[in-house]
Design a protein around this motif. Structure first.
Motif, PDB file in Angstrom:
ATOM      1  N   VAL A  22       0.849  -1.190   0.000  1.00 13.54           N
ATOM      2  CA  VAL A  22       0.000   0.000   0.000  1.00 13.54           C
ATOM      3  C   VAL A  22       0.884   1.239   0.000  1.00 13.54           C
ATOM      4  O   VAL A  22       2.096   1.150   0.132  1.00 13.54           O
ATOM      5  CB  VAL A  22      -0.945   0.022   1.233  1.00 13.54           C
ATOM      6  N   ALA A  23       0.272   2.395  -0.110  1.00 17.89           N
ATOM      7  CA  ALA A  23       1.000   3.657  -0.065  1.00 17.89           C
ATOM      8  C   ALA A  23       1.302   4.037   1.390  1.00 17.89           C
ATOM      9  O   ALA A  23       0.558   3.659   2.299  1.00 17.89           O
ATOM     10  CB  ALA A  23       0.169   4.759  -0.715  1.00 17.89           C
ATOM     11  N   PRO A  24       2.359   4.794   1.628  1.00 15.11           N
ATOM     12  CA  PRO A  24       2.648   5.255   2.987  1.00 15.11           C
ATOM     13  C   PRO A  24       1.485   6.030   3.611  1.00 15.11           C
ATOM     14  O   PRO A  24       1.265   5.957   4.822  1.00 15.11           O
ATOM     15  CB  PRO A  24       3.878   6.147   2.813  1.00 15.11           C
ATOM     16  N   ASP A  29      -3.018   6.503   7.606  1.00 12.32           N
ATOM     17  CA  ASP A  29      -4.471   6.450   7.786  1.00 12.32           C
ATOM     18  C   ASP A  29      -4.852   5.356   8.781  1.00 12.32           C
ATOM     19  O   ASP A  29      -5.740   5.553   9.612  1.00 12.32           O
ATOM     20  CB  ASP A  29      -5.156   6.207   6.437  1.00 12.32           C
ATOM     21  N   TRP A  30      -4.186   4.209   8.717  1.00 10.09           N
ATOM     22  CA  TRP A  30      -4.461   3.132   9.679  1.00 10.09           C
ATOM     23  C   TRP A  30      -4.149   3.585  11.095  1.00 10.09           C
ATOM     24  O   TRP A  30      -4.860   3.251  12.032  1.00 10.09           O
ATOM     25  CB  TRP A  30      -3.647   1.887   9.340  1.00 10.09           C
ATOM     26  N   LEU A  35      -6.126   1.419  13.799  1.00 11.86           N
ATOM     27  CA  LEU A  35      -5.827   0.039  13.420  1.00 11.86           C
ATOM     28  C   LEU A  35      -4.374  -0.334  13.664  1.00 11.86           C
ATOM     29  O   LEU A  35      -4.036  -1.507  13.739  1.00 11.86           O
ATOM     30  CB  LEU A  35      -6.154  -0.179  11.935  1.00 11.86           C
ATOM     31  N   LEU A  36      -3.521   0.676  13.782  1.00 10.21           N
ATOM     32  CA  LEU A  36      -2.094   0.456  13.944  1.00 10.21           C
ATOM     33  C   LEU A  36      -1.574   1.479  14.943  1.00 10.21           C
ATOM     34  O   LEU A  36      -2.002   2.631  14.926  1.00 10.21           O
ATOM     35  CB  LEU A  36      -1.391   0.627  12.592  1.00 10.21           C
ATOM     36  N   THR A  37      -0.671   1.061  15.827  1.00  7.33           N
ATOM     37  CA  THR A  37      -0.099   1.989  16.800  1.00  7.33           C
ATOM     38  C   THR A  37       1.411   2.041  16.641  1.00  7.33           C
ATOM     39  O   THR A  37       2.050   1.054  16.284  1.00  7.33           O
ATOM     40  CB  THR A  37      -0.427   1.570  18.246  1.00  7.33           C
ATOM     41  N   ARG A  38       1.953   3.198  16.923  1.00 12.34           N
ATOM     42  CA  ARG A  38       3.393   3.400  16.854  1.00 12.34           C
ATOM     43  C   ARG A  38       4.042   2.768  18.076  1.00 12.34           C
ATOM     44  O   ARG A  38       3.461   2.757  19.151  1.00 12.34           O
ATOM     45  CB  ARG A  38       3.707   4.887  16.848  1.00 12.34           C
ATOM     46  N   LYS A  61     -11.505  -3.395   7.621  1.00  6.98           N
ATOM     47  CA  LYS A  61     -11.410  -1.949   7.584  1.00  6.98           C
ATOM     48  C   LYS A  61     -12.809  -1.331   7.675  1.00  6.98           C
ATOM     49  O   LYS A  61     -13.718  -1.732   6.946  1.00  6.98           O
ATOM     50  CB  LYS A  61     -10.745  -1.474   6.281  1.00  6.98           C
ATOM     51  N   PRO A  62     -13.008  -0.367   8.573  1.00 11.36           N
ATOM     52  CA  PRO A  62     -14.302   0.301   8.644  1.00 11.36           C
ATOM     53  C   PRO A  62     -14.524   1.130   7.387  1.00 11.36           C
ATOM     54  O   PRO A  62     -13.579   1.661   6.810  1.00 11.36           O
ATOM     55  CB  PRO A  62     -14.182   1.189   9.878  1.00 11.36           C
ATOM     56  N   THR A  63     -15.751   1.203   6.952  1.00  9.67           N
ATOM     57  CA  THR A  63     -16.076   1.986   5.761  1.00  9.67           C
ATOM     58  C   THR A  63     -16.933   3.173   6.161  1.00  9.67           C
ATOM     59  O   THR A  63     -17.578   3.180   7.197  1.00  9.67           O
ATOM     60  CB  THR A  63     -16.841   1.147   4.718  1.00  9.67           C
ATOM     61  N   ARG A  64     -16.945   4.170   5.319  1.00  9.49           N
ATOM     62  CA  ARG A  64     -17.773   5.344   5.562  1.00  9.49           C
ATOM     63  C   ARG A  64     -19.172   5.089   5.008  1.00  9.49           C
ATOM     64  O   ARG A  64     -19.338   4.366   4.031  1.00  9.49           O
ATOM     65  CB  ARG A  64     -17.169   6.559   4.874  1.00  9.49           C
ATOM     66  N   GLU A  65     -20.156   5.699   5.626  1.00  8.41           N
ATOM     67  CA  GLU A  65     -21.522   5.547   5.159  1.00  8.41           C
ATOM     68  C   GLU A  65     -21.625   6.073   3.730  1.00  8.41           C
ATOM     69  O   GLU A  65     -21.117   7.139   3.411  1.00  8.41           O
ATOM     70  CB  GLU A  65     -22.465   6.349   6.060  1.00  8.41           C
ATOM     71  N   GLY A  66     -22.245   5.300   2.870  1.00  9.23           N
ATOM     72  CA  GLY A  66     -22.416   5.702   1.480  1.00  9.23           C
ATOM     73  C   GLY A  66     -21.253   5.328   0.582  1.00  9.23           C
ATOM     74  O   GLY A  66     -21.301   5.552  -0.620  1.00  9.23           O
ATOM     75  N   GLN A  67     -20.200   4.766   1.141  1.00  9.09           N
ATOM     76  CA  GLN A  67     -19.047   4.378   0.342  1.00  9.09           C
ATOM     77  C   GLN A  67     -19.385   3.122  -0.465  1.00  9.09           C
ATOM     78  O   GLN A  67     -20.018   2.206   0.033  1.00  9.09           O
ATOM     79  CB  GLN A  67     -17.850   4.116   1.249  1.00  9.09           C
TER      80      GLN A  67
END
Length: 73
Positions: A22-24, A29-30, A35-38, A61-67
């Motif tokens: 994936v992209a950085p 975003d995660w 979803l991810l912690t440092r 992954k959670p999605t946004r309403e209407g996505q």
């Protein structure tokens, strides 16, 4: 704290993105979504545990309403 070499078993944002294909920005975003912690590094150069990156990669992954839902072809 700045690392010359990152600790064993950890990944930078760039390496985590390469590992997951994936992209950085997706890794960041995660983190924002929880979803991810440092696990260390600096605010500008965080590092993540390899096991946490893998868990986030396969987490639902959670999605946004209407996505639109992804469809397989």
């Amino acid at each position: 704290m700045t690392y010359q070499y990152i600790p064993r078993g950890t990944l930078t944002t760039q390496l985590a993105a390469l590992n997951c294909g994936v992209a950085p920005a997706t890794i960041r975003d995660w983190v924002r979504r929880g979803l991810l912690t440092r696990c260390g590094g600096t605010p500008k150069r965080p590092v993540y545990r390899l096991a946490d990156v893998e868990a986030a990669r396969y987490a639902a992954k959670p999605t946004r309403e209407g996505q639109r839902a992804k469809t397989s072809t």
